[in-house]
Design an enzyme around this catalytic site. Structure first.
Site, PDB file in Angstrom:
ATOM      1  CB  SER A 115     -14.119 -35.489  -5.312  1.00 48.57           C
ATOM      2  OG  SER A 115     -14.093 -34.631  -6.435  1.00 48.57           O
ATOM      3  CD  GLN A 135     -14.899 -30.932  -4.043  1.00 50.29           C
ATOM      4  OE1 GLN A 135     -15.140 -31.999  -4.613  1.00 50.29           O
ATOM      5  NE2 GLN A 135     -14.710 -29.804  -4.707  1.00 50.29           N
ATOM      6  CE1 TYR A 137     -13.079 -28.172  -7.484  1.00 54.94           C
ATOM      7  CE2 TYR A 137     -13.609 -30.482  -7.895  1.00 54.94           C
ATOM      8  CZ  TYR A 137     -12.692 -29.498  -7.605  1.00 54.94           C
ATOM      9  OH  TYR A 137     -11.369 -29.833  -7.413  1.00 54.94           O
ATOM     10  CB  THR A 163     -13.454 -26.601  -3.893  1.00 48.79           C
ATOM     11  OG1 THR A 163     -13.257 -27.799  -3.127  1.00 48.79           O
ATOM     12  CG2 THR A 163     -12.129 -26.183  -4.502  1.00 48.79           C
ATOM     13  NE  ARG A 172      -4.161 -29.229 -11.767  1.00 50.08           N
ATOM     14  CZ  ARG A 172      -5.269 -29.662 -11.167  1.00 50.08           C
ATOM     15  NH1 ARG A 172      -5.687 -30.906 -11.371  1.00 50.08           N
ATOM     16  NH2 ARG A 172      -5.946 -28.864 -10.367  1.00 50.08           N
ATOM     17  CG  HIS A 263      -6.676 -27.490  -5.616  1.00 43.96           C
ATOM     18  ND1 HIS A 263      -7.978 -27.123  -5.374  1.00 43.96           N
ATOM     19  CD2 HIS A 263      -6.753 -28.602  -6.377  1.00 43.96           C
ATOM     20  CE1 HIS A 263      -8.791 -27.955  -5.976  1.00 43.96           C
ATOM     21  NE2 HIS A 263      -8.072 -28.880  -6.585  1.00 43.96           N
ATOM     22  NE  ARG A 266      -4.088 -32.020  -8.430  1.00 41.36           N
ATOM     23  CZ  ARG A 266      -3.722 -32.995  -9.259  1.00 41.36           C
ATOM     24  NH1 ARG A 266      -2.469 -33.418  -9.256  1.00 41.36           N
ATOM     25  NH2 ARG A 266      -4.580 -33.542 -10.087  1.00 41.36           N
ATOM     26  CG  ASP A 294      -5.660 -29.339   1.419  1.00 35.84           C
ATOM     27  OD1 ASP A 294      -5.050 -28.302   1.087  1.00 35.84           O
ATOM     28  OD2 ASP A 294      -6.650 -29.751   0.799  1.00 35.84           O
ATOM     29  N   GLY A 296       0.630 -30.768   1.098  1.00 33.20           N
ATOM     30  CA  GLY A 296       1.977 -31.117   1.510  1.00 33.20           C
ATOM     31  C   GLY A 296       2.088 -32.038   2.702  1.00 33.20           C
ATOM     32  NE  ARG A 298       3.517 -36.015   0.008  1.00 35.70           N
ATOM     33  CZ  ARG A 298       2.527 -35.237  -0.400  1.00 35.70           C
ATOM     34  NH1 ARG A 298       1.501 -34.989   0.419  1.00 35.70           N
ATOM     35  NH2 ARG A 298       2.520 -34.718  -1.607  1.00 35.70           N
ATOM     36  N   GLY A 317      -3.893 -36.232   1.260  1.00 40.69           N
ATOM     37  CA  GLY A 317      -4.243 -36.447  -0.131  1.00 40.69           C
ATOM     38  C   GLY A 317      -3.425 -37.509  -0.830  1.00 40.69           C
ATOM     39  NE  ARG A 318       0.288 -34.708  -5.663  1.00 47.57           N
ATOM     40  CZ  ARG A 318       0.128 -33.394  -5.453  1.00 47.57           C
ATOM     41  NH1 ARG A 318       0.153 -32.907  -4.212  1.00 47.57           N
ATOM     42  NH2 ARG A 318      -0.076 -32.576  -6.472  1.00 47.57           N
TER      43      ARG A 318
END
Length: 370
Positions: A115, A135, A137, A163, A172, A263, A266, A294, A296, A298, A317-318
């Site tokens: 990132s 990545q 920004y 992105t 958020r 995202h 988010r 990407d 969701g 898992r 991701g998470r």
């Protein structure tokens, strides 16, 4: 909303203990920053529900006695069609931060997407030996933006991932309620001196990280994306696509790949789940570029679902951050191993000897035809 458990975020069985350990090891406001979504978190929930609504039609008697999940992404060999998604400020979760994650990605044989808001330098991450994609920004200040691109090229990053879905950071509410602010020891290592000060400036009822993003970043125009394509020889990936029209426009600008993404729930709350848009985007680009996904993801079965719907690979991701918070490099390595092994097993049960066979699987959605 702070401190609540969101049902969409429950970990799959293979990773549940890591998520519990990560939660226990992480400050509440940091956990909310990692796990939270924008608005009422409806898109966060919808991402998971959309994956669960995709059913695979397995093949039998195919002669597949084993399954090989190795493949290629942007022309390079990968051990599985996985990438570690770009995620900011990983030192919030472990002192080694991005270095630990990159080392685990290297050992797993999958790319690591670094990132712009990394808490370690590009040099240090590249020195881990990982296959690093950068990545970007889109910084408002042109010189700073061009220096980031030049540094990524000079230091050996293998792709640029731009992105395009953050004109401002989505609201958020967990972060707003917490007044989330970066601690002093976590800095945006890739930005110049003072450029991340706003992220460290506390204010009641304000996410300092959101204020920081709003002050520094915007999204590129199509002409700016075309200029970047002419400027760099690196493969160009455009991340944050949901509408097939935008996918076609990215291809026209010279994109080598697009990432279908909301995202991770988010940004725009109420946005369509990414996996629901995947087939339409694949059709729109017509094989002119790779399509990644990407938001969701898992499990290894989720990866197989995405492959069957036309993706060349997925970004995770998470769950990676759960592993990082729970046990550093070893935790990330375990997450990647579990997902890869689940993919291999799911492929074998579905009668797929390789990724080409996985791409030919048929899918169904409840209440719809093939």
């Amino acid at each position: 909303m702070t401190g609540t458990e969101h049902p969409a975020l429950a970990a799959p069985p293979g990773l549940a203990d890591l998520r519990r350990a990560a939660h226990a090891a992480t400050a509440p406001e940091v956990w909310d920053f990692v796990e939270g979504g924008s608005g009422w978190e409806t898109t966060l929930s919808a991402n998971r529900a959309a994956f669960d609504g995709v059913s695979l039609v397995p093949r039998v008697m195919t002669g597949a006695g084993s399954a090989d999940c190795g493949g290629r992404l942007l022309g390079s060999d990968v051990a599985a069609p996985l990438l570690v998604a770009p995620m900011a400020y990983q030192r919030l979760l472990h002192p080694d931060g991005e270095l630990a994650t990159a080392r685990a990605a290297r050992e797993a044989g999958v790319p690591f997407v670094l990132s712009t808001l990394s808490s370690h330098s590009v040099e240090a991450v590249v020195e881990t030996g990982a296959d690093v994609w950068f990545q970007l920004y889109w910084l408002r200040e042109r010189q700073a933006r061009e220096e980031l691109v030049a540094g990524a090229e000079r230091l050996g990053c293998r792709a640029l991932v731009v992105t395009v879905d953050v004109p401002v950071m989505g609201r958020r509410w967990r972060d707003v309620t917490n007044g989330f602010t970066l601690p002093p020891h976590v800095r945006a290592a890739l930005l110049g001196p003072g450029l991340d000060d706003l992220a460290h400036r506390p204010a009641s009822g304000v996410s300092a990280v959101a204020a920081h993003t709003r002050s520094l970043f915007r999204v590129p125009s199509l002409s700016e994306l075309e200029q970047l394509r002419r400027r760099t020889e690196l493969p160009l990936v455009v991340k944050g696509i949901l509408d097939p029209q935008d996918a076609r426009r990215a291809v026209e600008c010279g994109a080598d790949a697009v990432v279908v993404s909301n995202h991770g729930g988010r940004q725009l709350d109420g946005a369509v789940p990414a996996v629901a848009q995947l087939p339409a985007v694949v059709e729109a680009v017509g094989g002119q570029c790779d399509v990644l996904l990407d938001s969701g993801v898992r499990t290894g079965t989720d990866v197989l679902r995405a492959l069957a719907l036309g993706a060349a690979g997925v970004l995770l991701g998470r769950p990676v951050l759960w592993g990082l918070a729970a046990d550093g490099e070893k935790g990330v390595a375990r997450v990647l191993s579990v997902v890869r092994d689940e993919l291999r097993e799911s492929m074998l049960i579905a009668g797929c000897a390789d990724l080409a066979a996985a791409a030919r699987l048929r899918t169904r959605r409840w209440g719809q035809g093939d």
